[in-house]
Design a protein around this motif. Structure first.
Motif, PDB file in Angstrom:
ATOM      1  N   ILE A 187       0.623  -0.918   0.281  1.00 41.98           N
ATOM      2  CA  ILE A 187      -0.340  -0.026   0.003  1.00 41.98           C
ATOM      3  C   ILE A 187       1.038   1.405   0.116  1.00 41.98           C
ATOM      4  CG2 ILE A 187      -1.755   1.179   1.669  1.00 41.98           C
ATOM      5  CD1 ILE A 187      -2.985  -1.545   1.740  1.00 41.98           C
ATOM      6  N   ILE A 188       1.590   1.399   0.668  1.00 40.18           N
ATOM      7  CA  ILE A 188       3.047   2.442   0.795  1.00 40.18           C
ATOM      8  C   ILE A 188       3.188   2.223  -0.532  1.00 40.18           C
ATOM      9  CG2 ILE A 188       5.515   3.396   1.389  1.00 40.18           C
ATOM     10  CD1 ILE A 188       4.218   1.906   4.396  1.00 40.18           C
ATOM     11  N   LEU A 189       3.567   1.376  -1.411  1.00 41.36           N
ATOM     12  CA  LEU A 189       4.285   1.862  -2.840  1.00 41.36           C
ATOM     13  C   LEU A 189       3.776   2.415  -3.647  1.00 41.36           C
ATOM     14  CD1 LEU A 189       6.119  -1.697  -2.721  1.00 41.36           C
ATOM     15  CD2 LEU A 189       7.689   1.057  -2.892  1.00 41.36           C
ATOM     16  N   SER A 190       2.714   1.591  -3.390  1.00 44.32           N
ATOM     17  CA  SER A 190       0.787   1.806  -4.575  1.00 44.32           C
ATOM     18  C   SER A 190       0.832   3.189  -4.175  1.00 44.32           C
ATOM     19  CB  SER A 190      -0.063   1.316  -4.267  1.00 44.32           C
ATOM     20  OG  SER A 190      -0.049   0.581  -4.679  1.00 44.32           O
ATOM     21  N   ALA A 191       0.724   4.444  -3.051  1.00 43.25           N
ATOM     22  CA  ALA A 191       0.524   5.814  -2.397  1.00 43.25           C
ATOM     23  C   ALA A 191       1.862   6.226  -2.866  1.00 43.25           C
ATOM     24  CB  ALA A 191       0.276   5.850  -1.461  1.00 43.25           C
ATOM     25  N   SER A 192       2.913   5.939  -2.825  1.00 51.71           N
ATOM     26  CA  SER A 192       3.930   6.380  -3.268  1.00 51.71           C
ATOM     27  C   SER A 192       3.975   6.397  -4.368  1.00 51.71           C
ATOM     28  CB  SER A 192       5.269   5.950  -2.823  1.00 51.71           C
ATOM     29  OG  SER A 192       5.472   5.513  -0.934  1.00 51.71           O
ATOM     30  N   VAL A 193       4.276   5.682  -5.581  1.00 48.59           N
ATOM     31  CA  VAL A 193       3.692   6.124  -6.998  1.00 48.59           C
ATOM     32  C   VAL A 193       2.055   6.969  -7.184  1.00 48.59           C
ATOM     33  CG1 VAL A 193       3.589   4.903  -9.388  1.00 48.59           C
ATOM     34  CG2 VAL A 193       4.339   3.900  -7.461  1.00 48.59           C
ATOM     35  N   MET A 194       1.460   6.895  -6.617  1.00 41.58           N
ATOM     36  CA  MET A 194       0.770   7.777  -7.337  1.00 41.58           C
ATOM     37  C   MET A 194       0.858   9.454  -6.710  1.00 41.58           C
ATOM     38  SD  MET A 194      -3.334   8.432  -5.107  1.00 41.58           S
ATOM     39  CE  MET A 194      -2.407   8.407  -3.934  1.00 41.58           C
ATOM     40  N   PHE A 195       1.574   8.880  -4.997  1.00 43.09           N
ATOM     41  CA  PHE A 195       1.791  10.260  -5.004  1.00 43.09           C
ATOM     42  C   PHE A 195       3.378  11.255  -6.103  1.00 43.09           C
ATOM     43  CE2 PHE A 195       5.256  13.332  -3.432  1.00 43.09           C
ATOM     44  CZ  PHE A 195       4.396  14.233  -2.415  1.00 43.09           C
ATOM     45  N   ALA A 196       4.510  10.288  -6.729  1.00 45.69           N
ATOM     46  CA  ALA A 196       5.208  11.080  -7.698  1.00 45.69           C
ATOM     47  C   ALA A 196       4.798  11.568  -8.459  1.00 45.69           C
ATOM     48  CB  ALA A 196       6.545   9.133  -7.357  1.00 45.69           C
ATOM     49  N   LEU A 197       3.676  10.188  -9.150  1.00 41.35           N
ATOM     50  CA  LEU A 197       2.692  10.266 -10.620  1.00 41.35           C
ATOM     51  C   LEU A 197       2.176  11.774 -10.401  1.00 41.35           C
ATOM     52  CD1 LEU A 197       1.741   7.313 -11.583  1.00 41.35           C
ATOM     53  CD2 LEU A 197       3.296   8.312 -12.937  1.00 41.35           C
ATOM     54  N   ILE A 198       1.309  12.184  -9.370  1.00 40.23           N
ATOM     55  CA  ILE A 198       0.716  13.672  -9.376  1.00 40.23           C
ATOM     56  C   ILE A 198       1.834  14.636  -9.169  1.00 40.23           C
ATOM     57  CG2 ILE A 198      -0.804  14.646  -7.962  1.00 40.23           C
ATOM     58  CD1 ILE A 198      -1.993  12.704  -6.967  1.00 40.23           C
ATOM     59  N   TYR A 199       3.329  14.075  -8.450  1.00 37.82           N
ATOM     60  CA  TYR A 199       3.629  15.184  -8.190  1.00 37.82           C
ATOM     61  C   TYR A 199       4.240  15.616  -9.585  1.00 37.82           C
ATOM     62  CZ  TYR A 199       8.581  17.743  -6.498  1.00 37.82           C
ATOM     63  OH  TYR A 199       9.221  18.123  -6.939  1.00 37.82           O
ATOM     64  N   LEU A 200       4.563  14.414 -10.180  1.00 35.50           N
ATOM     65  CA  LEU A 200       5.286  15.016 -11.997  1.00 35.50           C
ATOM     66  C   LEU A 200       4.490  15.229 -12.544  1.00 35.50           C
ATOM     67  CD1 LEU A 200       7.532  11.109 -12.649  1.00 35.50           C
ATOM     68  CD2 LEU A 200       8.951  13.660 -11.277  1.00 35.50           C
ATOM     69  N   ALA A 201       3.176  15.479 -12.305  1.00 40.06           N
ATOM     70  CA  ALA A 201       2.413  16.099 -13.958  1.00 40.06           C
ATOM     71  C   ALA A 201       2.914  17.345 -13.225  1.00 40.06           C
ATOM     72  CB  ALA A 201       1.005  15.302 -13.279  1.00 40.06           C
ATOM     73  N   ILE A 202       2.349  18.035 -12.148  1.00 36.13           N
ATOM     74  CA  ILE A 202       2.224  19.394 -11.251  1.00 36.13           C
ATOM     75  C   ILE A 202       3.549  19.871 -11.747  1.00 36.13           C
ATOM     76  CG2 ILE A 202       1.985  20.379  -8.944  1.00 36.13           C
ATOM     77  CD1 ILE A 202       0.319  18.482  -8.664  1.00 36.13           C
ATOM     78  N   TRP A 203       4.668  19.513 -11.518  1.00 37.25           N
ATOM     79  CA  TRP A 203       6.104  19.767 -11.683  1.00 37.25           C
ATOM     80  C   TRP A 203       6.047  19.968 -13.383  1.00 37.25           C
ATOM     81  CZ3 TRP A 203      10.155  19.111 -14.529  1.00 37.25           C
ATOM     82  CH2 TRP A 203      11.481  19.290 -14.476  1.00 37.25           C
ATOM     83  N   ALA A 204       6.028  19.311 -14.016  1.00 34.46           N
ATOM     84  CA  ALA A 204       6.214  19.481 -15.708  1.00 34.46           C
ATOM     85  C   ALA A 204       5.175  20.800 -15.844  1.00 34.46           C
ATOM     86  CB  ALA A 204       5.408  18.120 -16.274  1.00 34.46           C
TER      87      ALA A 204
END
Length: 127
Positions: free
Chosen positions: A90-107
């Motif tokens: 679950i932590i890995l899934s939440a981490s991937v979700m966080f990273a994808l959202i972060y990268l989209a906003i960063w981009a």
């Protein structure tokens, strides 16, 4: 394009604030707790974002610092709120979700800033 993105972000901020305020006043204890935690998370991410204007570090370094601080803030607040069980998958899934959202906003922010700099350089005759 920049104005549209700014207006969307402002709208998201206003609606989030309305949710936080109305949730804090009219909702049950669980919603109040989550409203406070969301506010804390937003404040922590805002503090982490201040790295962009405060130092002369390389963009990659600033981004890693801001991502790391935001990610740790997310995990801390999620743990306090019991938003998900802290098991590896679950932590890995939440981490991937966080990273994808972060990268989209960063981009989006990167693209907007890059276009703004290109327009400024064009006005200055550097391109």
């Amino acid at each position: 394009m920049k104005k549209i993105i700014q207006n969307c972000l402002i709208g998201a901020g206003i609606s989030s604030m309305l949710y936080l305020i109305s949730g804090s006043i009219f909702a049950n204890e669980e919603v109040r707790k989550n409203s406070l935690l969301i506010l804390i998370l937003g404040l922590l991410i805002g503090v982490c974002s201040s790295i962009y204007g405060a130092t002369k570090l390389a963009l990659l370094t600033k981004s890693v610092i801001q991502f790391s601080g935001s990610y740790l803030s997310f995990l801390f607040v999620a743990h306090l709120g019991g938003w998900f069980p802290f098991r590896l998958k679950i932590i890995l899934s939440a981490s991937v979700m966080f990273a994808l959202i972060y990268l989209a906003i960063w981009a989006i922010f990167y693209y907007v800033e890059k276009k703004e700099l290109e327009q400024l350089n064009k006005k200055l005759g550097r391109q």
